[in-house]
Design a protein around this motif. Structure first.
Motif, short mmCIF file in Angstrom:
data_model
loop_
_atom_site.label_atom_id
_atom_site.label_comp_id
_atom_site.label_asym_id
_atom_site.label_seq_id
_atom_site.Cartn_x
_atom_site.Cartn_y
_atom_site.Cartn_z
N LYS A 134 0.81 -1.22 0.00
CA LYS A 134 0.00 0.00 0.00
C LYS A 134 0.85 1.28 0.00
O LYS A 134 0.34 2.36 -0.26
CB LYS A 134 -0.94 0.00 1.21
N GLU A 191 2.91 4.17 -3.90
CA GLU A 191 2.92 5.53 -4.43
C GLU A 191 3.82 6.45 -3.60
O GLU A 191 4.53 7.30 -4.16
CB GLU A 191 1.49 6.09 -4.48
N ARG A 240 1.91 10.06 -7.53
CA ARG A 240 0.58 9.46 -7.49
C ARG A 240 0.18 8.97 -8.88
O ARG A 240 0.44 9.64 -9.89
CB ARG A 240 -0.46 10.46 -6.98
N ALA A 241 -0.44 7.81 -8.91
CA ALA A 241 -0.88 7.24 -10.18
C ALA A 241 -2.03 8.06 -10.76
O ALA A 241 -2.80 8.69 -10.03
CB ALA A 241 -1.32 5.80 -9.97
N SER A 270 -4.47 6.67 -12.28
CA SER A 270 -5.62 5.87 -11.82
C SER A 270 -5.09 4.54 -11.31
O SER A 270 -3.92 4.20 -11.52
CB SER A 270 -6.63 5.64 -12.96
N SER A 271 -5.94 3.79 -10.63
CA SER A 271 -5.51 2.50 -10.10
C SER A 271 -6.67 1.52 -10.18
O SER A 271 -7.84 1.92 -10.28
CB SER A 271 -5.02 2.63 -8.66
N THR A 288 -7.96 -2.24 -8.37
CA THR A 288 -7.76 -3.30 -7.39
C THR A 288 -8.07 -4.65 -8.02
O THR A 288 -9.10 -4.82 -8.68
CB THR A 288 -8.68 -3.08 -6.17
N VAL A 339 -2.92 -4.00 -6.32
CA VAL A 339 -3.38 -2.81 -7.00
C VAL A 339 -2.51 -2.58 -8.24
O VAL A 339 -1.28 -2.66 -8.17
CB VAL A 339 -3.33 -1.57 -6.10
N TYR A 382 -1.23 0.16 -10.51
CA TYR A 382 -1.06 1.61 -10.57
C TYR A 382 -0.76 2.02 -12.01
O TYR A 382 0.18 1.49 -12.62
CB TYR A 382 0.05 2.06 -9.63
N LYS A 383 -1.53 2.96 -12.53
CA LYS A 383 -1.38 3.38 -13.92
C LYS A 383 -0.81 4.80 -13.98
O LYS A 383 -1.30 5.70 -13.32
CB LYS A 383 -2.74 3.35 -14.62
N TYR A 384 0.24 4.95 -14.78
CA TYR A 384 0.90 6.24 -14.98
C TYR A 384 0.95 6.58 -16.46
O TYR A 384 1.05 5.71 -17.29
CB TYR A 384 2.32 6.21 -14.43
#
Length: 384
Positions: free
Chosen positions: A356, A359, A365-366, A368-369, A371, A380, A382-384
C-alpha cells in the motif's frame, strides 16, 4: 442455448465480460464478484476454453433453483439429467461448496447431499446400485446465495492460467490470466512497444505476444470436457482449426523483457519458445508453416535501462516483499524505480503490487488504479 459460468480474479469481471462479448456470447445480468455468466450454443464449450485469456475456469450451469432445506436441495439436483453428461465409469467429485446468507450453511453436509443426489440419479437411470468409478474424475461445484442454489459442472480441468507453455515459473510467478488482465487494463495495442523490466518467467511479455498475434491461449492443452459424454472431438478440432486460421503471422511487434537474474531470463526465453511452438502446431493443422515472432529478453538491472523508443508501455510485476525479500527491501526497490519516469519519459506505465506504500515510495501518485485479486493477494495496478 446453454448457460455457462466463467470464473476470474475479483476485479476483472468487466474485462472478462468484454472478452465474452467479443467472442459472440450473450452476458447474463446479475453477476457476482469473480464470476461472469453467459449463454452460448454447444460450440461455446470449446470456444470459451480455447480462447479466454482472463478467465480461470469455465463451468456449465447445470441448475439454478431455490432450496431452504435439504429435501429441496436434493430434489433440485436429482432433476438434472446427469446421465447426458457423464460416462458410466465416471467418478464425480463435489470439489467445492460455498454458502452465503442461506439457511443451509453446513458446506460438508451440502456436499454430501449433492453427491448423493447425483449418484442416486445415475444409478436409477442406468439400473445399477453401485457405480464403478473407474473412469475419469468430473468436478461439480455448488454455490448457495440467499437460498438460491447454483450447480456447476467443470469443463476446464486444470485452471485456465495453465496454458501449457510455462514449465518453470520461478519463485513468485505472475498468473498468466492476471498478466492478460493487466494488458487489457492498460489498453495496450500491438503497434505499441511493450517492455517488462522485472520479467521473471516472461509471463507479461508472452501473454502480450499471444494477444498481439491473436493466438488463442488454450490451443496447446487439454480440458476436462474431453472426459464428458457430450464431448464432440470432431467439432472441437474444427473450432481449433478456425482459431488457427485467425492467428496473425504478419504483424511486427516490439515486445521485450529484462531481469537482473540470468536464470530468470533463460527461463523466460524457454517459456516464450514453448508458447510459440504450441501456436506453430496449431498452424500446421491448417497447412501453414508460418513462424511466430518471439519476444526478446535480456539480462539487465532496471536502473541500467533506457527507453528504446519515444513512446511505449512499461508493464511490470516487481517483488512485493511477500515471497521474494521482505517489505523493507520492496520499498527500497520502489523508491529506486522513480528513475523509470526519467529513463522512460513519454511512456505509459502499469505497475502491480500488494504494498500500500507504493505511491509514497515511488514519489508520484498514479493517474488511476485498479484493485485486483492476484491469487490470494489483494493487489493494485497503478497506472501512470
Amino acid at each position: 442455448m446453454n448457460t455457462f459460468v466463467a470464473l476470474c480474479a475479483v476485479g476483472a469481471e468487466k474485462i472478462l465480460g468484454n472478452e465474452l462479448k467479443h467472442l459472440g456470447f450473450q452476458l447474463v445480468q446479475g453477476n457476482t464478484p469473480g464470476r461472469v455468466t453467459f449463454t452460448g450454443n454447444d460450440d461455446a464449450l470449446y470456444l470459451s476454453n480455447y480462447s479466454l485469456r482472463t478467465s480461470d475456469r469455465v463451468y456449465i450451469q447445470m441448475a439454478k433453483y431455490e432450496a431452504s432445506d435439504f429435501d429441496a436441495l436434493f430434489d433440485g439436483c436429482y432433476r438434472i439429467n446427469w446421465q447426458d453428461y457423464f460416462k458410466k465409469d465416471v467418478r464425480v467429485i463435489v470439489d467445492k461448496v460455498r454458502s452465503h446468507k442461506s439457511k443451509l450453511n453446513s458446506e460438508h453436509s451440502i456436499q454430501g447431499m449433492i453427491q448423493k443426489a447425483i449418484y442416486k440419479k445415475l444409478g436409477s437411470i442406468w439400473h445399477i446400485t453401485t457405480l464403478p468409478e473407474s473412469g475419469s474424475e468430473c468436478d461439480v461445484r455448488v454455490y448457495l446465495e440467499n437460498n438460491i442454489v447454483t450447480i456447476l459442472l467443470d469443463t476446464s480441468g486444470e485452471a485456465l492460467h495453465k496454458r501449457g507453455y510455462r514449465t518453470d515459473g520461478g519463485i513468485a510467478p505472475l498468473r498468466e490470466t492476471t498478466a492478460a488482465v493487466l494488458i487489457q487494463e492498460m489498453m495496450w495495442r500491438r503497434k505499441t512497444a511493450l517492455h517488462d523490466p522485472f520479467c521473471g518467467s516472461g509471463t507479461i511479455a508472452i501473454e502480450a505476444n499471444l494477444y498481439a498475434h491473436n493466438i488463442a491461449p488454450g490451443l496447446g492443452r487439454h480440458f476436462a470436457y474431453e472426459n464428458l459424454a457430450i464431448y464432440n472431438q470432431q467439432r472441437a478440432v474444427e473450432i481449433k482449426k478456425q482459431l488457427a486460421e485467425q492467428i496473425r503471422t504478419d504483424v511486427e511487434c516490439r515486445i521485450t523483457g529484462s531481469d537482473i537474474d540470468p536464470v530468470a531470463v533463460e527461463r523466460a526465453k524457454l517459456n516464450a519458445e514453448h508458447s510459440c511452438v504450441a501456436a506453430g502446431r496449431a498452424l500446421q493443422m491448417i497447412g501453414s508453416d508460418a513462424k511466430i515472432e518471439r519476444p526478446e529478453f535480456i539480462v539487465s538491472d532496471f536502473s541500467d535501462l533506457e527507453a528504446p523508443y519515444e513512446t511505449g508501455l512499461l508493464l511490470c510485476n516487481p517483488p512485493y516483499g511477500e515471497r521474494i525479500g521482505d517489505i523493507q527491501e520492496a520499498e527500497m526497490l520502489y523508491t529506486k524505480m522513480a528513475n523509470l519516469f526519467t529513463d522512460f519519459k513519454g511512456w505509459n506505465m502499469g505497475i502491480i503490487t500488494s504494498q500500500k506504500t507504493f505511491e509514497q515510495c515511488i514519489g508520484k501518485r498514479a493517474v488511476s488504479s485498479k484493485t485486483l485479486k492476484a491469487g490470494n493477494l489483494d493487489t493494485v495496478l497503478y497506472k501512470y
